[in-house]
Design an enzyme around this catalytic site. Structure first.
Site, mmCIF file in Angstrom:
data_model
loop_
_atom_site.group_PDB
_atom_site.id
_atom_site.type_symbol
_atom_site.label_atom_id
_atom_site.label_comp_id
_atom_site.label_asym_id
_atom_site.label_seq_id
_atom_site.Cartn_x
_atom_site.Cartn_y
_atom_site.Cartn_z
ATOM 1 N N SER A 34 31.789 82.903 11.811
ATOM 2 C CA SER A 34 30.730 81.930 11.903
ATOM 3 C C SER A 34 30.313 81.392 13.322
ATOM 4 O O SER A 34 29.316 81.155 13.899
ATOM 5 C CB SER A 34 31.225 80.681 11.029
ATOM 6 O OG SER A 34 32.444 80.220 11.525
ATOM 7 N N HIS B 248 29.047 82.506 5.357
ATOM 8 C CA HIS B 248 27.834 82.610 6.115
ATOM 9 C C HIS B 248 27.137 83.782 5.782
ATOM 10 O O HIS B 248 25.819 83.819 6.374
ATOM 11 C CB HIS B 248 28.210 82.537 7.543
ATOM 12 C CG HIS B 248 28.837 81.312 8.230
ATOM 13 N ND1 HIS B 248 27.774 80.367 8.546
ATOM 14 C CD2 HIS B 248 29.932 80.683 8.119
ATOM 15 C CE1 HIS B 248 28.568 79.224 8.871
ATOM 16 N NE2 HIS B 248 29.682 79.355 8.614
ATOM 17 N N LYS C 276 25.939 76.399 2.072
ATOM 18 C CA LYS C 276 25.333 76.763 3.325
ATOM 19 C C LYS C 276 23.768 77.320 2.889
ATOM 20 O O LYS C 276 23.020 76.619 2.496
ATOM 21 C CB LYS C 276 26.097 77.676 3.855
ATOM 22 C CG LYS C 276 27.567 77.216 4.495
ATOM 23 C CD LYS C 276 28.084 78.127 5.263
ATOM 24 C CE LYS C 276 29.618 77.671 5.585
ATOM 25 N NZ LYS C 276 29.693 76.377 6.266
HETATM 26 C C1 LIG Z 1 34.227 81.448 6.843
HETATM 27 C C2 LIG Z 1 34.048 80.127 6.326
HETATM 28 N N1 LIG Z 1 34.665 79.969 5.155
HETATM 29 C C3 LIG Z 1 34.579 78.833 4.601
HETATM 30 C C4 LIG Z 1 33.994 77.579 4.923
HETATM 31 C C5 LIG Z 1 33.870 76.303 4.314
HETATM 32 O O1 LIG Z 1 32.952 76.088 3.506
HETATM 33 P P1 LIG Z 1 32.617 74.775 2.637
HETATM 34 O O2 LIG Z 1 31.983 73.968 3.409
HETATM 35 O O3 LIG Z 1 32.403 75.184 1.112
HETATM 36 O O4 LIG Z 1 34.402 74.425 2.111
HETATM 37 C C6 LIG Z 1 33.213 77.898 6.365
HETATM 38 C C7 LIG Z 1 32.517 76.661 6.762
HETATM 39 O O5 LIG Z 1 32.191 76.492 7.955
HETATM 40 C C8 LIG Z 1 33.273 79.009 6.663
HETATM 41 O O6 LIG Z 1 32.283 79.399 7.923
#
Ligand SMILES: Cc1ncc(COP(=O)(O)O)c(C=O)c1O
Length: 406
Positions: free
Chosen positions: A195, A229, A258
């Site tokens: 990300s 992402h 997202k």
């Molecule tokens: C790779 C990754 N996994 C999980 C998440 C967390 O997502 P959530 O907001 O649905 O918990 C993010 C959020 O930034 C992320 O970049």
């Protein structure tokens, strides 16, 4: 006071974060949204500030969070089921919108089954907690998201090997070490899209390495990919890093918060794995699911992504991302080539990164400084996130603002 000795320690911690310019500190409050108008995408109002802002730091890659179909789906579900689930899934919290969304997500990803969690973070924690036994080796990319790092800290694998970012020889070596440590099972875990920079994991090559080592483990090498992402933002039809690389994970985790514009997390995979996770996953068994409104909005989002409208949004997103990357290069700025709408601008200095982000803010543009310890010192950068809700004019506005700060 019961916290009188703790308090000065915490104050010191906060001061040292401030001194290092690492304190997140003040959070801007979004108070309103001005709808897109002609050549301009939407603008956002922040508490206490008169000028509207162009948001280049949202994960809503397709701009679906405010899509009328999602809003209507959420409203209809709230009217029917209320605002909260009222219980965890296996007690009485499984509502029709949850089941319909799981079926839709399974079909979207071409998998037998899907399972919802309250967030992708909770999904990762829970799936890893369920899959890792005392006889398991966990193998992880060094730049994996914080949820993966914390999940691995929480479980007690027999072996834990972290390989260098995207280093396939390192992955190969890690699996050899795990086999030598007599682990019965191995779990290879990677972000699909990283990300901070939008880098895409080469899942096809990772799958090959996994297959090469599979026979050395009595209970297989399981490939777990967190594509939070990637899904909805990448690939010809928005299926994320799997579609981009032509390879499938054994278990794929995604977020509904997202590109899908709603909220929540999920995992898809073979029926028996999902059935087993429903029996063993702590964040599923002991924690509420997403609300019926969120589930219904997310299903509308999956349907949009899977339609001609979704194709058009993805095409627009790709065009804008290309336009932004080209513009940065024309200004002689350092960025990374790639297809993902996360576009990094490397500044390689903490104070200058913060100054540029401040300069953009003063010109009505929101972007995110990525500083140590999120990235190593020297890799400080600004993360721009392009969205299908932007226009070509918006992208040019950001480029012009950057040029003024050169
Ligand atoms: C790779 C990754 N996994 C999980 C998440 C967390 O997502 P959530 O907001 O649905 O918990 C993010 C959020 O930034 C992320 O970049």
């Amino acid at each position: 006071m019961p916290v009188d000795r703790l308090q000065p320690l915490l104050e010191q911690q906060l001061q040292s974060l401030s001194a290092d310019q690492r304190r997140k500190g003040f959070e801007h409050v979004v108070t309103g949204r001005i709808a897109a108008d002609g050549g301009r995408g939407p603008r956002y109002q922040l508490a206490g500030l008169p000028q509207p802002f162009l948001r280049m730091n949202s994960n809503s890659y397709l701009g679906l969070a405010t899509h009328p179909r999602l809003v209507a789906a959420a409203e209809a579900a709230v009217a029917r089921f209320g605002v909260g689930p009222g219980a965890v899934r296996f007690i009485s919290g499984t509502l029709e919108p949850h089941v319909r969304l799981e079926a839709r997500l399974g079909a979207f990803h071409g998998r037998e089954a899907a399972m919802l969690f309250s967030s992708a973070y909770a999904t990762v924690l829970s799936v890893i907690a369920s899959l890792v036994t005392p006889e398991t080796a966990v193998v992880s990319d060094e730049l994996n998201h914080n949820c993966i790092i914390n999940a691995i800290r929480l479980v007690r694998p027999k072996a834990k090997v972290v390989y260098r970012h995207l280093d396939l020889a390192g992955l190969d070596d890690a699996l050899r070490q795990a086999a030598a440590a007599d682990c019965r099972r191995a779990l290879v875990v990677t972000d699909g899209v990283f990300s901070m920079r939008g880098a895409i994991a080469p899942l096809d090559a990772i799958r090959e390495v996994v297959l090469r080592h599979d026979a050395a483990f009595a209970e297989n090498v399981v490939l777990l990919v967190d594509d939070s992402h990637g899904v909805g933002a990448l690939g010809a039809t928005g299926r994320g890093s799997e579609e981009q690389t032509g390879a499938q994970a054994d278990l794929l985790i995604g977020t509904l918060g997202k590109a899908f514009g709603a909220n929540g997390g999920y995992v898809v995979g073979p029926q028996v794995l999902i059935d087993s996770l429903r029996e063993t996953s702590p964040m599923y068994i002991y924690s509420n699911p997403i609300t019926p409104g969120e589930a219904s909005a997310a299903r509308a989002a999956v349907e949009i992504v899977d339609s001609a409208e979704g194709q058009a949004l993805l095409g627009h997103l790709r065009d804008l991302t290309g336009r932004f990357r080209d513009g940065l290069r024309r200004q002689g700025r350092e960025t990374l080539a790639g297809a993902h709408p996360v576009v990094p601008l490397f500044v390689r200095d903490a104070a200058r990164t913060a100054a540029i982000v401040r300069g953009l803010f003063e010109q009505g543009i929101l972007a995110t400084a990525i500083l140590y310890p999120v990235v190593p010192r020297g890799d400080e950068s600004i993360r721009f996130q392009v969205s299908a809700e932007h226009t070509a004019g918006d992208i040019d506005e950001v480029l012009a603002a950057l040029a003024r700060l050169a």
